[in-house]
Design a protein around this motif. Structure first.
Motif, PDB file in Angstrom:
ATOM      1  N   VAL A 105       0.829  -1.203   0.000  1.00 39.56           N
ATOM      2  CA  VAL A 105       0.000   0.000   0.000  1.00 39.56           C
ATOM      3  C   VAL A 105       0.869   1.260   0.000  1.00 39.56           C
ATOM      4  N   PRO A 106       1.892   1.357   0.857  1.00 37.26           N
ATOM      5  CA  PRO A 106       2.736   2.563   0.813  1.00 37.26           C
ATOM      6  C   PRO A 106       3.386   2.793  -0.549  1.00 37.26           C
ATOM      7  N   MET A 107       3.809   1.732  -1.220  1.00 36.60           N
ATOM      8  CA  MET A 107       4.403   1.884  -2.548  1.00 36.60           C
ATOM      9  C   MET A 107       3.382   2.450  -3.534  1.00 36.60           C
ATOM     10  N   ALA A 108       2.153   1.991  -3.460  1.00 32.76           N
ATOM     11  CA  ALA A 108       1.107   2.479  -4.360  1.00 32.76           C
ATOM     12  C   ALA A 108       0.835   3.960  -4.115  1.00 32.76           C
ATOM     13  N   LEU A 109       0.748   4.339  -2.849  1.00 35.92           N
ATOM     14  CA  LEU A 109       0.458   5.725  -2.526  1.00 35.92           C
ATOM     15  C   LEU A 109       1.622   6.639  -2.890  1.00 35.92           C
ATOM     16  N   THR A 129      -3.759  11.675   1.493  1.00 33.10           N
ATOM     17  CA  THR A 129      -3.313  11.818   2.877  1.00 33.10           C
ATOM     18  C   THR A 129      -4.178  10.980   3.809  1.00 33.10           C
ATOM     19  N   GLU A 130      -5.484  10.981   3.572  1.00 33.80           N
ATOM     20  CA  GLU A 130      -6.396  10.177   4.386  1.00 33.80           C
ATOM     21  C   GLU A 130      -6.108   8.689   4.227  1.00 33.80           C
ATOM     22  N   ALA A 131      -5.817   8.263   2.995  1.00 32.44           N
ATOM     23  CA  ALA A 131      -5.506   6.855   2.745  1.00 32.44           C
ATOM     24  C   ALA A 131      -4.208   6.449   3.438  1.00 32.44           C
ATOM     25  N   GLU A 132      -3.205   7.304   3.389  1.00 26.84           N
ATOM     26  CA  GLU A 132      -1.945   7.011   4.081  1.00 26.84           C
ATOM     27  C   GLU A 132      -2.185   6.828   5.569  1.00 26.84           C
ATOM     28  N   ARG A 133      -3.011   7.655   6.123  1.00 19.26           N
ATOM     29  CA  ARG A 133      -3.318   7.567   7.548  1.00 19.26           C
ATOM     30  C   ARG A 133      -4.127   6.304   7.862  1.00 19.26           C
ATOM     31  N   ALA A 134      -5.092   5.997   7.010  1.00 17.18           N
ATOM     32  CA  ALA A 134      -5.972   4.850   7.256  1.00 17.18           C
ATOM     33  C   ALA A 134      -5.237   3.518   7.201  1.00 17.18           C
TER      34      ALA A 134
END
Length: 258
Positions: A105-109, A129-134
């Protein structure tokens, strides 16, 4: 500037006409940079209101239709699009930004962050930003699963896949996570054996790319608990990631038995 693969992307100036060959990128661009999309694949279903020229499928786009859109940027993905199509577009003088196939997920973001801040020169969108936090904190593994993504033949999630990392962060271990292939093609007998010998205890069935349902999929695994999940929530990286965690958690809790 360089794309995810390290290839030079020579943009003629501010990006104003974009063709996306990747459904998840189409949704992300439409949400973040409204009005720049002029073409997308037939499989770009989100947002539902998207009204642009359709250029065929991701694997086999109609390049003449892409040319007709007169894009100053085409978005592609190393896993979804063929190298020969990317090469032909570039030979025609069209800038093509190719994204990698993210393993986490971090690589995708981070890939999306690069697209928006570098190719489009816009601020990081709030949904990212919300997705990174979630998705920052994974939970402890509570179940081990087999995750088919296709049937006829059976294809399952293997090593280093975005969907596999999404599930891992939800406490679901993929039994094929250490397989040599990213998308193994085991026989149905092997898949059933994983449950029979206790290696797996849950069958996770997304509704894309293959549309698994209560009536198509679980019937091949008599007595095996299963959960139906949204393929978009599981495999697309874009605005849907901001709310995907809660939706997938709820879907995985709705365990059924054929």
């Amino acid at each position: 500037m360089r794309d995810d693969l390290g290839d030079d992307v020579a943009l003629p100036g501010p990006v104003s006409r974009v063709v996306s060959l990747v459904p998840s990128l189409t949704e992300a661009v439409a949400e973040t940079v409204p009005g720049v999309l002029v073409g997308a694949t037939d499989y770009c279903t989100h947002p539902a209101s998207l009204d642009v020229a359709r250029v065929g499928g991701s694997k086999y786009p109609k390049l003449d239709a892409v040319f007709d859109c007169a894009p100053d940027l085409v978005l592609a993905n190393v896993e979804e699009n063929r190298p020969e199509d990317v090469a032909r577009l570039r030979e025609a003088g069209i800038a093509v930004w190719v994204t990698a196939a993210p393993a986490t997920v971090p690589m995708a973001l981070e890939s999306l962050r690069a697209v928006f801040t570098r190719a489009f020169d816009v601020a990081v969108p709030e949904w990212l930003t919300e997705a990174e936090r979630a998705w920052r904190d994974p939970v402890a593994v509570r179940v081990t699963a087999v995750v088919p993504v296709w049937r006829k033949p059976w294809v399952v999630l293997g090593r280093d896949t975005f969907g596999g990392d999404v599930l891992r962060r939800l406490g679901v271990h993929n039994v094929f996570a250490e397989h040599a292939d990213r998308y193994p093609r085991p026989k149905i007998e092997e898949l059933r054996a994983r449950f029979a010998d206790g290696q797996a205890d849950l069958l996770v069935l997304p509704d894309e790319p293959y549309v698994f349902t209560d009536d198509d999929g679980p019937d091949h695994f008599p007595g095996v608990p299963y959960a139906l999940v949204s393929g978009r929530r599981l495999t697309w990286y874009g605005p849907s990631l901001a709310s995907a965690r809660d939706e997938l958690t709820a879907a995985l809790a709705d365990v059924r038995t054929p």
